[in-house]
Design a protein around this motif. Sequence first.
Motif, PDB file in Angstrom:
ATOM      1  N   ALA A 168      82.629 -64.698  14.808  1.00  0.00           N
ATOM      2  CA  ALA A 168      82.425 -64.284  16.198  1.00  0.00           C
ATOM      3  C   ALA A 168      81.357 -63.202  16.319  1.00  0.00           C
ATOM      4  CB  ALA A 168      83.740 -63.795  16.796  1.00  0.00           C
ATOM      5  N   THR A 169      81.386 -62.210  15.439  1.00  0.00           N
ATOM      6  CA  THR A 169      80.438 -61.101  15.572  1.00  0.00           C
ATOM      7  C   THR A 169      79.017 -61.498  15.177  1.00  0.00           C
ATOM      8  OG1 THR A 169      81.112 -60.273  13.385  1.00  0.00           O
ATOM      9  CG2 THR A 169      82.171 -59.280  15.311  1.00  0.00           C
ATOM     10  N   GLU A 170      78.873 -62.560  14.401  1.00  0.00           N
ATOM     11  CA  GLU A 170      77.547 -63.061  14.046  1.00  0.00           C
ATOM     12  C   GLU A 170      76.971 -63.931  15.163  1.00  0.00           C
ATOM     13  OE1 GLU A 170      74.278 -63.444  11.317  1.00  0.00           O
ATOM     14  OE2 GLU A 170      76.042 -62.143  11.312  1.00  0.00           O
ATOM     15  N   MET A 171      77.847 -64.452  16.022  1.00  0.00           N
ATOM     16  CA  MET A 171      77.436 -65.472  16.989  1.00  0.00           C
ATOM     17  C   MET A 171      76.474 -64.981  18.075  1.00  0.00           C
ATOM     18  SD  MET A 171      77.807 -68.711  17.160  1.00  0.00           S
ATOM     19  CE  MET A 171      79.263 -69.028  16.152  1.00  0.00           C
ATOM     20  N   ALA A 211      83.730 -52.493  17.895  1.00  0.00           N
ATOM     21  CA  ALA A 211      82.588 -53.365  17.595  1.00  0.00           C
ATOM     22  C   ALA A 211      82.576 -54.575  18.527  1.00  0.00           C
ATOM     23  CB  ALA A 211      82.645 -53.817  16.140  1.00  0.00           C
ATOM     24  N   LEU A 212      83.746 -55.147  18.788  1.00  0.00           N
ATOM     25  CA  LEU A 212      83.817 -56.297  19.692  1.00  0.00           C
ATOM     26  C   LEU A 212      83.371 -55.901  21.099  1.00  0.00           C
ATOM     27  CD1 LEU A 212      87.200 -57.942  18.592  1.00  0.00           C
ATOM     28  CD2 LEU A 212      84.870 -58.516  17.861  1.00  0.00           C
ATOM     29  N   ARG A 213      83.797 -54.737  21.547  1.00  0.00           N
ATOM     30  CA  ARG A 213      83.366 -54.269  22.885  1.00  0.00           C
ATOM     31  C   ARG A 213      81.859 -54.060  22.912  1.00  0.00           C
ATOM     32  NH1 ARG A 213      88.331 -51.379  22.605  1.00  0.00           N
ATOM     33  NH2 ARG A 213      87.274 -49.595  21.665  1.00  0.00           N
ATOM     34  N   ARG A 214      81.329 -53.462  21.856  1.00  0.00           N
ATOM     35  CA  ARG A 214      79.890 -53.201  21.781  1.00  0.00           C
ATOM     36  C   ARG A 214      79.087 -54.502  21.840  1.00  0.00           C
ATOM     37  NH1 ARG A 214      77.073 -50.359  16.474  1.00  0.00           N
ATOM     38  NH2 ARG A 214      74.923 -51.068  16.877  1.00  0.00           N
ATOM     39  N   LEU A 215      79.614 -55.549  21.228  1.00  0.00           N
ATOM     40  CA  LEU A 215      78.927 -56.835  21.209  1.00  0.00           C
ATOM     41  C   LEU A 215      79.261 -57.703  22.421  1.00  0.00           C
ATOM     42  CD1 LEU A 215      79.454 -57.666  17.421  1.00  0.00           C
ATOM     43  CD2 LEU A 215      77.319 -56.934  18.513  1.00  0.00           C
ATOM     44  N   GLY A 216      80.142 -57.220  23.269  1.00  0.00           N
ATOM     45  CA  GLY A 216      80.517 -57.977  24.467  1.00  0.00           C
ATOM     46  C   GLY A 216      81.435 -59.146  24.178  1.00  0.00           C
ATOM     47  N   ILE A 217      82.156 -59.086  23.075  1.00  0.00           N
ATOM     48  CA  ILE A 217      83.047 -60.179  22.697  1.00  0.00           C
ATOM     49  C   ILE A 217      84.419 -59.971  23.336  1.00  0.00           C
ATOM     50  CG2 ILE A 217      84.235 -61.298  20.756  1.00  0.00           C
ATOM     51  CD1 ILE A 217      81.774 -60.620  19.054  1.00  0.00           C
ATOM     52  N   GLU A 218      84.886 -60.992  24.018  1.00  0.00           N
ATOM     53  CA  GLU A 218      86.184 -60.942  24.674  1.00  0.00           C
ATOM     54  C   GLU A 218      87.281 -61.391  23.713  1.00  0.00           C
ATOM     55  OE1 GLU A 218      86.138 -63.137  28.412  1.00  0.00           O
ATOM     56  OE2 GLU A 218      83.944 -63.025  28.426  1.00  0.00           O
ATOM     57  N   THR A 219      88.506 -61.008  24.027  1.00  0.00           N
ATOM     58  CA  THR A 219      89.648 -61.461  23.231  1.00  0.00           C
ATOM     59  C   THR A 219      90.748 -61.987  24.151  1.00  0.00           C
ATOM     60  OG1 THR A 219      90.679 -59.256  23.205  1.00  0.00           O
ATOM     61  CG2 THR A 219      89.195 -59.812  21.387  1.00  0.00           C
ATOM     62  N   LEU A 344      80.501 -57.108  10.742  1.00  0.00           N
ATOM     63  CA  LEU A 344      80.687 -57.012  12.189  1.00  0.00           C
ATOM     64  C   LEU A 344      79.392 -57.308  12.930  1.00  0.00           C
ATOM     65  CD1 LEU A 344      82.954 -53.821  12.260  1.00  0.00           C
ATOM     66  CD2 LEU A 344      83.675 -56.187  12.623  1.00  0.00           C
ATOM     67  N   GLY A 345      78.556 -58.160  12.349  1.00  0.00           N
ATOM     68  CA  GLY A 345      77.321 -58.563  13.007  1.00  0.00           C
ATOM     69  C   GLY A 345      76.401 -57.401  13.278  1.00  0.00           C
ATOM     70  N   GLU A 346      75.860 -57.365  14.485  1.00  0.00           N
ATOM     71  CA  GLU A 346      74.936 -56.287  14.849  1.00  0.00           C
ATOM     72  C   GLU A 346      75.638 -54.940  15.013  1.00  0.00           C
ATOM     73  OE1 GLU A 346      71.443 -58.580  17.305  1.00  0.00           O
ATOM     74  OE2 GLU A 346      73.406 -58.408  18.294  1.00  0.00           O
ATOM     75  N   ALA A 347      76.960 -54.933  14.946  1.00  0.00           N
ATOM     76  CA  ALA A 347      77.710 -53.685  15.027  1.00  0.00           C
ATOM     77  C   ALA A 347      77.979 -53.085  13.654  1.00  0.00           C
ATOM     78  CB  ALA A 347      79.030 -53.912  15.761  1.00  0.00           C
ATOM     79  N   GLY A 348      77.381 -53.649  12.600  1.00  0.00           N
ATOM     80  CA  GLY A 348      77.525 -53.078  11.265  1.00  0.00           C
ATOM     81  C   GLY A 348      78.584 -53.774  10.437  1.00  0.00           C
ATOM     82  N   ALA A 349      79.441 -52.982   9.816  1.00  0.00           N
ATOM     83  CA  ALA A 349      80.500 -53.515   8.958  1.00  0.00           C
ATOM     84  C   ALA A 349      81.500 -52.402   8.716  1.00  0.00           C
ATOM     85  CB  ALA A 349      79.917 -54.019   7.630  1.00  0.00           C
ATOM     86  N   LEU A 350      82.578 -52.729   8.023  1.00  0.00           N
ATOM     87  CA  LEU A 350      83.506 -51.693   7.590  1.00  0.00           C
ATOM     88  C   LEU A 350      83.975 -52.014   6.183  1.00  0.00           C
ATOM     89  CD1 LEU A 350      86.707 -52.775   7.682  1.00  0.00           C
ATOM     90  CD2 LEU A 350      86.363 -52.526  10.122  1.00  0.00           C
ATOM     91  N   PHE A 351      84.316 -50.963   5.449  1.00  0.00           N
ATOM     92  CA  PHE A 351      84.742 -51.083   4.057  1.00  0.00           C
ATOM     93  C   PHE A 351      86.053 -50.337   3.889  1.00  0.00           C
ATOM     94  CE2 PHE A 351      85.001 -49.652  -0.331  1.00  0.00           C
ATOM     95  CZ  PHE A 351      84.563 -50.742  -1.071  1.00  0.00           C
ATOM     96  N   THR A 352      87.062 -51.030   3.321  1.00  0.00           N
ATOM     97  CA  THR A 352      88.355 -50.393   3.077  1.00  0.00           C
ATOM     98  C   THR A 352      88.700 -50.496   1.605  1.00  0.00           C
ATOM     99  OG1 THR A 352      89.771 -52.350   3.375  1.00  0.00           O
ATOM    100  CG2 THR A 352      89.098 -51.161   5.362  1.00  0.00           C
ATOM    101  N   ARG A 353      89.607 -49.644   1.167  1.00  0.00           N
ATOM    102  CA  ARG A 353      90.050 -49.654  -0.223  1.00  0.00           C
ATOM    103  C   ARG A 353      91.568 -49.676  -0.287  1.00  0.00           C
ATOM    104  NH1 ARG A 353      87.348 -48.623  -4.674  1.00  0.00           N
ATOM    105  NH2 ARG A 353      85.629 -47.697  -3.500  1.00  0.00           N
TER     106      ARG A 353
END
Length: 400
Positions: A168-171, A211-219, A344-353
């Motif tokens: 979705a975030t790449e779309m 990130a979804l809000r920044r990209l305008g992605i609805e849920t 997260l597409g144009e909103a970057g990414a996140l890394f967890t451990r």
Amino acid sequence: MRLVIIGAGFAGMYAALSAARLRDIHGVSSDTFEIVLVAPEPALVIRPRLYEPKPETLTAPLSDVLNAIDVTYVRGSAGTVDTKSRTVTITTATGTNELSYDRLVVATGSRLFRPDIPGLSAHGFSVDQLDDAIALDKHLHGLAGRPASSGRDTVVVAGGGFTGIEAATEMPARLRAILGKNAKPRIIIVERNAAVAPNMGSDSRPVIENALRRLGIETRVATDVASLDEGGVTLSDGERIEAATVVWAAGIRAAPLAAEIPGERDRFGRLLVDRDLRVPGVAGVFATGDAARAACDDAGNYALMSCQHATRMGAFAGHNAAADLLGKPTKPYHQKVYVTCLDLGEAGALFTRGWERKLEIVGDEAKKTKRQINTVWIYPPKAERAAALASADPEQVVNL
């Protein structure tokens, strides 16, 4: 002696490398101990990247690597396994034949779970397999030839987990590249749970939602796709969404060949294995990657259906199958290090451990890590014997 490995995904590739490594360590020739890799193509599909544009470029050849380590490649698909006679039926372009084995590693991976939803098979796309991703990409490019409309520019992604979020975030960027920079694509994620990213943890979810809000992605949460047709989807709560594109990303199951092995399986179709990755009660058979449910540690954590776990599981499975055949000690599989890097597409990414998914890096810095993982770390080693074999040491320390 013959060790047969079925599957050329991450687990199968590393099983072959690791088995060849142990054979080399003990000075056994390939004439005495044959390692055979069976797969439709001598290539690794970079499956974690299939949400990206140009999916036809996302494969890596394996022929040179296999030749460098003296592994025999057999082109074909394994259809049935007879564990009593220790034979595998291989279907090729010219027919079928039987391949005998002394030890077998099932590394057949997973497939997207497609429930019996009206219209899904006819109108749903996915990024599960290479052909699926290519079909979606071709469809997206075909949208440019259609009259502009809200339905043409709308994409529904069914599934708000890892794969669905990355697709979705790449779309938005993919559609603007196809439809023009002034296009205003509408992307909607449908998730049956009460929130998207249900398994990503409380630290990550706010980052993802932002990130979804920044990209305008609805849920649309707490609802399912009830049916699909040529014009869009109808949700289980009755909402109708006009959409020319529906991407199904709602779960995976072990590939069907795992059902050929007379062992116990979990709800995902994975074979239950012991710490050596053997299938209990089935002589000479090991399972790995997405085909196996394996404990990672003594704390109750089990390997996920991911390339991160498949690579290391493959290294242990190949080592142990070869060790078992050579009469050498096996090494219990373990994988205490676990990280997540979500694009997260144009909103970057996140890394967890860690299994608790403690958030460590976000934004552009995490995006750099994601690119390093996707374009370097998960690719096959170079076709140089020593380096290739060394890459599959099951006990090597992994630092991320």
